[in-house]
Design a protein around this motif. Structure first.
Motif, short mmCIF file in Angstrom:
data_model
loop_
_atom_site.label_atom_id
_atom_site.label_comp_id
_atom_site.label_asym_id
_atom_site.label_seq_id
_atom_site.Cartn_x
_atom_site.Cartn_y
_atom_site.Cartn_z
N GLU A 1 -5.20 -13.54 -14.50
CA GLU A 1 -5.40 -14.97 -14.30
C GLU A 1 -5.22 -15.28 -12.82
N PRO A 2 -6.30 -15.38 -12.05
CA PRO A 2 -6.17 -15.64 -10.61
C PRO A 2 -5.48 -16.97 -10.33
N VAL A 3 -4.60 -16.94 -9.34
CA VAL A 3 -3.91 -18.14 -8.88
C VAL A 3 -4.44 -18.56 -7.51
N ALA A 4 -4.71 -17.55 -6.66
CA ALA A 4 -5.19 -17.82 -5.31
C ALA A 4 -6.15 -16.73 -4.87
N VAL A 5 -7.11 -17.10 -4.03
CA VAL A 5 -8.09 -16.16 -3.50
C VAL A 5 -8.14 -16.33 -1.98
N THR A 6 -8.12 -15.20 -1.26
CA THR A 6 -8.26 -15.22 0.19
C THR A 6 -9.36 -14.26 0.58
N ALA A 7 -10.34 -14.75 1.34
CA ALA A 7 -11.46 -13.91 1.76
C ALA A 7 -11.56 -13.92 3.28
N ASN A 8 -11.76 -12.74 3.85
CA ASN A 8 -11.94 -12.59 5.30
C ASN A 8 -13.24 -11.85 5.57
N ARG A 9 -14.12 -12.49 6.31
CA ARG A 9 -15.40 -11.87 6.69
C ARG A 9 -15.51 -12.04 8.21
N LEU A 10 -14.95 -11.08 8.91
CA LEU A 10 -14.75 -11.20 10.35
C LEU A 10 -15.40 -10.03 11.09
N GLY A 11 -15.79 -10.28 12.32
CA GLY A 11 -16.35 -9.20 13.12
C GLY A 11 -16.85 -9.70 14.46
N PRO A 12 -17.24 -8.77 15.32
CA PRO A 12 -17.78 -9.14 16.62
C PRO A 12 -19.24 -9.56 16.51
N PRO A 13 -19.78 -10.17 17.56
CA PRO A 13 -21.21 -10.50 17.55
C PRO A 13 -22.05 -9.24 17.31
N VAL A 14 -23.15 -9.40 16.58
CA VAL A 14 -24.05 -8.28 16.33
C VAL A 14 -25.15 -8.31 17.37
N GLU A 15 -25.16 -7.31 18.23
CA GLU A 15 -26.13 -7.27 19.33
C GLU A 15 -27.56 -7.22 18.80
N GLY A 16 -28.39 -8.08 19.34
CA GLY A 16 -29.81 -8.06 18.99
C GLY A 16 -30.15 -8.74 17.70
N ARG A 17 -29.14 -9.33 17.02
CA ARG A 17 -29.43 -9.99 15.73
C ARG A 17 -29.30 -11.49 15.90
N GLN A 18 -30.37 -12.20 15.66
CA GLN A 18 -30.38 -13.65 15.72
C GLN A 18 -30.79 -14.18 14.35
#
Length: 327
Positions: A140-157
Motif C-alpha cells: 500500500e504506497p504512502v509516498a512516491v519520490t521520482a528523480n529524473r536528473l541529468g546534464p544537458p544532452v549535446e545536440g538534442r533539441q
C-alpha cells in the motif's frame, strides 16, 4: 524464418525516430516498409542504413499498417490525424499533443475509425516498472519520490521544457499507480525551465514528489515508493528493484544485559530485463494484431499532459488567473 504480419513505418527519423526504425527492422512480426522525414537527405540516409525506402508521408501511409510518429510535438496532431484518416494504426511519442482538446478529438476519431492510438510513454515498458506494478497488489504506497536528473544532452533539441520532456515520464507512471484523483498540486522551477520540482497529493492520501533536471551533472533515473511495511527502490537505468524491510524488533538477554535488535532485510526480485522500446513496439503491434486497447491509451497521454501543464504553469510562476482550469 521471418514471417512478418504487419507492415511498419516511421515518420520522423531523428535520434528517437531512428531508434524506432532499428527496432521495427529487427522485429520478426513487422516488415519495415519505409521512413519519412521533412529532411529528405536524412530520410535517405536512415533508409539506406536499414535497408528500407525513403518515402513521402502519403506514400508511407499507403504502404504501412502501423506507423511511429517521432517528430517535434507541435507537428503531432497533424500527422496523427493523417494516420488515423488513412486507417493506419499509430504510436506517437510523448507528449501526445500540445493541446488537450485536440488530443480528445484525435482519440474520438481513432475510436470512430477503429484505429489503435498509443502514446509512447516508454517507462511503462521498463521491466523494473512492470515488476513494480506486480508488487502493487501486495503493498500500500504512502509516498512516491521520482528523480529524473541529468546534464544537458549535446545536440538534442526536443523543443519541450524539462517538465514536458522529462518529468512527464514520471507523471505518467505516477498516474498509472495512483488509485484516486489529484487533490492538490504545487510546483517550483528555474526561470530557464531546466529544473523543476512538483508535489502532488491524491484524494486517498498518497503524496508524491517529482524532480526533473537538465543541469545535474550525473544521470539519475530513480523511483522510490514508501509503503507501510517496506521501501521500494527502482532504478530505471539498470532496471533493478530493491525492497527494504525491517524485521520485527526483539530484545535478547546476553550475559546479563538486554540488547535491542532490529534487523534490516533487502529483497531483490527477479526482473526480466530487456529493451523498453522493443517491448513497447511489440506491445503496440500485438494490440493492433488482436484489436486490443494499447497499454498506454490516448486518454493516458492526455491526462499526463494536463498534469504536466499545471506543473509547468506553477513552476514558471504564472498567477492563478493565468492558469487555465484543467480539473
Amino acid at each position: 524464418m521471418r514471417d512478418p504480419d504487419v507492415t511498419a513505418g516511421v515518420v520522423g527519423v531523428g535520434s528517437m525516430g531512428q531508434n524506432h526504425v532499428q527496432v521495427y527492422s529487427g522485429l520478426a512480426s513487422t516488415d519495415l516498409v519505409g521512413v519519412a522525414d521533412a529532411d529528405e537527405e536524412r530520410a535517405w540516409s536512415v533508409a539506406e542504413e536499414y535497408g528500407t525506402s525513403a518515402l513521402s508521408r502519403a506514400e508511407l501511409l499507403e504502404r504501412a499498417d502501423v506507423v511511429s510518429v517521432a517528430v517535434p510535438t507541435k507537428y503531432h496532431a497533424e500527422i496523427v490525424r493523417d494516420c488515423i484518416e488513412a486507417g493506419v494504426h499509430v504510436l506517437v511519442e510523448k507528449p501526445f499533443v500540445d493541446d488537450v482538446e485536440v488530443g480528445r478529438e484525435l482519440a474520438a476519431l481513432a475510436d470512430e475509425r477503429d484505429v489503435v492510438l498509443q502514446v509512447g510513454h516508454i517507462e511503462r515498458f521498463n521491466p523494473a516498472v512492470s515488476a513494480l506494478f506486480d508488487l502493487l497488489s501486495d503493498i500500500e504506497p504512502v509516498a512516491v519520490t521520482a528523480n529524473r536528473l541529468g546534464p544537458p544532452v549535446e545536440g538534442r533539441q526536443s523543443g519541450d521544457d524539462v517538465v514536458m520532456d522529462l518529468m512527464i515520464h514520471d507523471i505518467d507512471v505516477l498516474l498509472a499507480m495512483a488509485g484516486s484523483e489529484i487533490e492538490s498540486l504545487s510546483a517550483t522551477g528555474t526561470e530557464d525551465k531546466r529544473y523543476a520540482t512538483a508535489q502532488i497529493a491524491f484524494e486517498d492520501g498518497l503524496v508524491s514528489t517529482l524532480r526533473a533536471s537538465r543541469i545535474t551533472q550525473r544521470k539519475i533515473r530513480t523511483l522510490e515508493i514508501t509503503a507501510e511495511d517496506c521501501l521500494v527502490n527502482i532504478d530505471y537505468i539498470d532496471q533493478s528493484v530493491r525492497i527494504h524491510r525491517q524485521s520485527h524488533p526483539e530484545y535478547r538477554r546476553d550475559d546479563g544485559t538486554i540488547r535491542y535488535r532490529h534487523e534490516s532485510v533487502t529483497e531483490r526480485p527477479m526482473v526480466n530485463t530487456g529493451e523498453p522500446l522493443k517491448r513497447e513496439l511489440q506491445s503496440f503491434v500485438e494490440a493492433v494484431k488482436h484489436g486490443e486497447e494499447p497499454v498506454v491509451t490516448a486518454e493516458d497521454g492526455i491526462r499526463a499532459i494536463e498534469v504536466a501543464q499545471r506543473i509547468r504553469d506553477e513552476a514558471t510562476g504564472k498567477r492563478p488567473e493565468q492558469i487555465e482550469a484543467r480539473w
